[in-house]
Design an enzyme around this catalytic site. Structure first.
Site, PDB file in Angstrom:
ATOM      1  N   ASP A 104       0.843  -1.176   0.000  1.00 18.70           N
ATOM      2  CA  ASP A 104       0.000   0.000   0.000  1.00 18.70           C
ATOM      3  C   ASP A 104       0.893   1.246   0.000  1.00 18.70           C
ATOM      4  OD1 ASP A 104      -2.792   1.057   0.419  1.00 18.70           O
ATOM      5  OD2 ASP A 104      -1.825   1.935   2.176  1.00 18.70           O
ATOM      6  N   GLU A 115       1.577   0.295  -4.880  1.00 14.14           N
ATOM      7  CA  GLU A 115       1.082   1.555  -5.423  1.00 14.14           C
ATOM      8  C   GLU A 115       2.274   2.490  -5.542  1.00 14.14           C
ATOM      9  OE1 GLU A 115      -3.318   2.443  -3.931  1.00 14.14           O
ATOM     10  OE2 GLU A 115      -1.920   2.317  -2.279  1.00 14.14           O
TER      11      GLU A 115
END
Ligand code: CA
Length: 653
Positions: free
Chosen positions: A338, A367
């Site tokens: 993340d 990400e």
């Protein structure tokens, strides 16, 4: 390396001393005779106490023990180990005799009670750590569990799911909303029939936003609010009060998926904690684990009120030990980071290297952005633009995603699927796997001025994920007066772009069943009624599920779609001239030793039929008008072909 040598030297010179570099975050070691506790905490702490409890959440301690400082204070000068406050760190420890099996414990370094930073078993809501024998959590046959291996990340088909979304509305689920749902035949059958070979499970470590003592009440959260990073979430187990239960059931889930040839990828959220004040990091060593700005405020690159400091040696070590633990203890096959753009490149590369030592096929992606400005220079962070400096780590392509569906900051704006002109180059860039390709004009690609992937396996190809609207909702919001028929056509067209991309294809669970979240964009705490997958859509839209199955099978049967190397992609992928709203390409000359000599893919987003020039030949049509048939004998001849509105055409010779 120098730090390591220094640490080693120190331990030779003073064997009873221990430096923080030696600390592996093994905070509790149980044997029937004694249990050993260790904690990395400020060297200057007045006292560090260990409290032993009978119960996981209530009751007074049955024993309180003072811990001793075991290591020399580790100063900034030596290893860069100090908090933002400048306090040196040290390892504290104590050994308690007797059999403590089944007891719970907390540490208290003067800032409040905490189960520690690295609790491997916890009581309800993760407030107290638990003393268990981990081996008793192994299911039968666990030693024989083997990870399903693929040759290249390009061979992965990643299916992103939330435990509750996936199973809560399934009428025949025995364990709706639980880890165990993924052991049930209906679940395994759906995944294998769909053809995915990896599930990416949304946060499944112990998170804070669902109260595990009130599971009879409606509660829902995605779980991006970590509390205990190294123990599974209690609300997904059948008994959150029993520390071994969540661990055993998590392993049963992994085992069942592995048996079906499906890898398990964990969504890891090391970039922030639920909050600072009550986090186990802060309660253990105030300000050590968080970044601060130049004005001494907590930095908020995560957009969640805080941002951890991966560059701090012990935070980096924590992340390394944590991924290692999930791989070794839980047989996890990959990690989705993340907001990887909050972590520094050196840490991400150290993680890659650590995992390579265990198993190089463990897949890492993330990400490639942060949610706000981080307190480190962007040039040092794991953002998309730096992916070429992070070999064998992949990032999501928002170029392809937004080229297809429209920008992330406005749900009502469409992209190529909605007929917005000028998106073709972004889609071509995505088809090529975000590598440099002579026929992709980067000046016309959204977001990126330069190709960021060195290899196509560093790019995650997708059109939707748990964030933002799902595909159906986005198309309804961004394509004026869309008909149900056009909606289906555009969904299938979008995924054809994703699954013929040279990147690693990624699918939000339920898209294959035309999932809707009723237009809710950020459903992180929306009720089940919004988030749940409606399984009755299988009967309503059988042709949609069939297309997904056939599309995934097509990719799996044809190596041309997953060449795995930038050189091969540049050699074999040729874009064809196409009218506005159309992207056409050819995978030529038995790409990847494919059984098919040339494969032509034409993606038409226009509301009208399109005509495209193709190299002259006789072709077999395997995909047309929303149907795929690899065995088709239907032929076309000549130098041009027509493609139906809002659909894909795939030919081969
Ligand atoms: Ca929890």
């Amino acid at each position: 390396m120098r730090i390591f040598i220094l640490a080693t030297l120190l331990s030779v010179l003073a064997p009873q001393a221990m430096t923080a570099q030696d600390f592996d975050f093994n905070e509790m070691t149980y044997t029937p005779q004694q249990t050993t506790f260790r904690l990395f905490a400020p060297a200057t702490a007045k006292s560090v106490k260990l409290r032993i409890y009978k119960d996981g959440q209530s009751g007074r301690p049955v024993k309180t023990v003072a811990m001793s400082r075991l290591s020399l204070p580790v100063s900034t000068a030596m290893a860069g180990i100090s908090g933002s406050s400048g306090a040196p760190g040290a390892v504290w420890g104590v050994t308690v005799g007797g059999n403590l099996l089944g007891r719970f414990y907390t540490f208290d370094a003067g800032y409040g009670e905490t189960p520690g930073t690295f609790a491997k078993a916890v009581g309800v809501n993760g407030r107290r750590a638990a003393i268990i024998d981990q081996r008793t959590t192994d299911p039968d046959g666990w030693y024989a569990d083997r990870r399903p291996v693929v040759k290249s990340p390009a061979d992965r088909i990643v299916y992103e799911l939330h435990h509750r979304d996936f199973s809560i509305a399934r009428a025949d689920a025995r364990y709706p909303g639980k880890f165990l749902a993924l052991t049930e035949p209906w679940a395994i059958n759906h995944l294998t029939a769909l053809g995915v070979n990896a599930v990416h499970i949304l946060p499944s470590y112990d998170y804070g936003s669902v109260d595990e003592t009130r599971l009879d009440e409606p509660q829902y959260n995605w779980g991006y609010d970590p509390v205990n990073y190294n123990t599974p979430e209690g609300s997904y187990s059948t008994d959150p009060y029993d520390p071994a239960c969540r661990i055993r059931e998590f392993k049963l889930m992994v085992q069942a998926l592995h048996k079906a040839g499906i890898a398990v990828i964990l969504d890891v959220v090391y970039n922030h904690t639920y909050d600072i004040e009550h986090s186990n990091f802060q309660l253990t060593f105030p300000d050590y684990y968080y970044r601060k700005t130049k004005t001494n405020k907590y930095s908020n690159g995560s957009g969640c009120g805080n941002e951890t400091a991966s560059e701090q040696p012990m935070m980096r070590r924590f992340m390394l030990e944590s991924v290692k633990y999930w791989v070794q203890e839980y047989h996890i096959d990959g990690f989705r980071f993340d907001l990887m753009g909050c972590h520094d490149i050196a840490t991400m590369n150290a993680i890659r290297s650590e995992l390579d030592g265990l198993d190089p096929t463990v897949f890492v992606y993330g990400e490639g952005w942060s949610a706000g400005a981080c307190a480190l220079p962007v040039s040092t962070l794991g953002v998309k633009a730096n992916i070429s400096r992070m070999p064998a780590i992949a990032a999501f392509s928002d170029e392809l995603r937004d080229g297809l569906r429209g920008p992330f900051d406005d749900d009502t704006k469409g992209g190529w699927l909605a007929g917005v002109p000028g998106q073709e180059e972004s889609i071509k860039y995505g088809i090529a796997g975000c590598i440099a390709h002579p026929q992709v004009d980067m000046k016309q690609v959204n977001y990126s001025q330069a190709p960021w992937a060195a290899q196509p396996t560093q790019m995650m190809a997708y059109v939707s994920c748990h964030d933002d609207m799902c595909l159906v909702d986005r198309l309804r919001a961004s394509v004026p007066a869309i008909t149900d028929d056009a909606l289906v056509r555009l969904c299938l067209l979008a995924q054809t772009a994703v699954f013929t991309s040279q990147g690693v294809p990624f699918l939000l669970s339920g898209e294959e069943l035309l999932r809707t979240k009723q237009g809710v964009h950020n459903s992180f705490e929306s009720p089940d009624s919004i988030n749940q997958i409606d399984w009755q859509n299988r009967e309503r839209y059988p042709q949609v599920l069939k297309y997904y199955q056939d599309l995934i099978a097509l990719r799996r049967h044809h190596p041309a779609f997953r060449l795995g190397s930038a050189d091969l992609v540049r050699r074999h992928l040729e874009f064809l001239d196409a009218p506005q709203g159309v992207v056409a390409f050819r995978l030529k000359n038995y790409a990847g030793r494919d059984a098919w000599r040339n494969i032509v893919v034409i993606l038409n987003a226009n509301r009208e039929q399109a005509t495209v020039a193709i190299p002259e030949g006789t072709y077999t049509i395997v995909c047309k008008d929303g149907e795929i048939d690899e065995q088709s004998t239907s032929k076309i001849f000549g130098r041009r072909t027509t493609v139906s509105p809002q659909s894909a055409l795939i030919l081969h010779d």
